[in-house]
Design a protein around this motif. Sequence first.
Motif, short mmCIF file in Angstrom:
data_model
loop_
_atom_site.label_atom_id
_atom_site.label_comp_id
_atom_site.label_asym_id
_atom_site.label_seq_id
_atom_site.Cartn_x
_atom_site.Cartn_y
_atom_site.Cartn_z
N VAL A 111 10.90 14.47 -18.77
CA VAL A 111 10.16 15.02 -19.81
C VAL A 111 8.96 14.31 -20.69
N ALA A 112 7.91 14.77 -20.60
CA ALA A 112 6.71 13.82 -21.12
C ALA A 112 6.36 14.52 -22.33
N PHE A 163 15.21 12.46 -16.54
CA PHE A 163 16.24 13.30 -16.45
C PHE A 163 17.52 12.43 -16.15
N VAL A 164 18.76 12.76 -16.83
CA VAL A 164 20.00 11.95 -16.42
C VAL A 164 20.83 12.89 -15.61
N ARG A 165 21.38 12.37 -14.35
CA ARG A 165 22.50 13.19 -13.72
C ARG A 165 23.72 13.81 -14.81
N ASP A 173 21.15 14.10 -23.98
CA ASP A 173 20.46 13.77 -22.76
C ASP A 173 19.74 14.87 -21.76
N ALA A 174 18.82 14.68 -21.66
CA ALA A 174 17.71 15.85 -20.78
C ALA A 174 18.28 15.70 -19.18
N LEU A 175 18.96 16.81 -18.75
CA LEU A 175 19.44 17.03 -17.38
C LEU A 175 18.39 17.39 -16.22
N ARG A 320 19.55 20.25 -21.64
CA ARG A 320 20.32 19.24 -22.20
C ARG A 320 21.93 19.09 -22.19
N HIS A 321 22.21 17.88 -22.25
CA HIS A 321 24.01 17.69 -22.31
C HIS A 321 24.30 18.51 -23.64
#
Length: 325
Positions: A111-112, A163-165, A173-175, A320-321
């Motif tokens: 994400v920017a 992004f996070v796994r 967190d953004a997935l 997101r989570h």
Amino acid sequence: MKRLCCLLLMMLLPLTALALSGPGGEELPDAPLWQAKIRMDTRLRKVKDMDSRDWLGKVPEDALLDVYAVAVDWCICGYGGEIGYIPYDRLYQFYRLTDAPLPGYTVLDGVATITQEAFLAVEGYAGNTLAVGDQLCVCKTGLVPMMHDQAQLAADAYTFEPFVRPEEARPGDALCGYTTFYNDSLGGKLPANRAFNIDLAVARLQGAVIAPGETFSFNQYCAPYTQANGYKKAKNISNSGYGYGGGVCQVSTTLFNAIQIIDVALEQWYIHSYWGVAYVPRTLDAAVSSARDFSFVNQTGVPLEIQAMAQNGVLTVILRHGGKK
């Protein structure tokens, strides 16, 4: 007995090699990467030549083919036990069978958040001005899909959140996510109404949480697409060209593209037509109506919370989570 086993093995080896090789000797994956529908009766060919009579069989309109490889002009497909060539422009509505992205899809990295005003445009589209605080999903280099092209953010114009796994993510967190763009040029005679409908659908999706194993239904949140449900008449893809809720399909399409890098199972998904829409590459749209839903099952193992934003023509959906912080 040993001799018999060796004989059987020798007989099987050519079959295995054939199953993993294209008609021109190309090395193929062990299994198809996608399935896709075909839009008209077409011959499965041994060579990349529409005039050749060297073909393997006939594929009927709307049949579902296995797709092993995609190129600009030709795909390697399997149908009826044969593997051959099909023109790429005959295929539509690709379904993922592996982690390989859909043809034409640009995998984004995070994400920017815009830190200084920026302007993005591509050939054939007048563009959008991004304000400080706007969020959009981009590649780590600042590249962003725009219409059927790509635009580039200046390196000093944004901050970046990767992004996070899902298995490594913490609440918040953004997935995954995606951004599409619109302006008055997409709205026909009623551009303000189309923007209004997008804003309304975004507001109805914002904050929705999809538990692990739960089915998400777009229509559960946004339908029916009627005046009584708050929508205005705007440009859409229909016989008349206008209808209540016009523009909402851009929201469902943005969500469809957002989920492409996480583990979900599609339940209902429809495209507008073989020709696609202006704001994403062909076959990457997701049409909704009162009779057609877009739905999927969350298989990530974590709750997914939808963050939806319509920012002056910059439409972003982030998942997101959604667990408790």
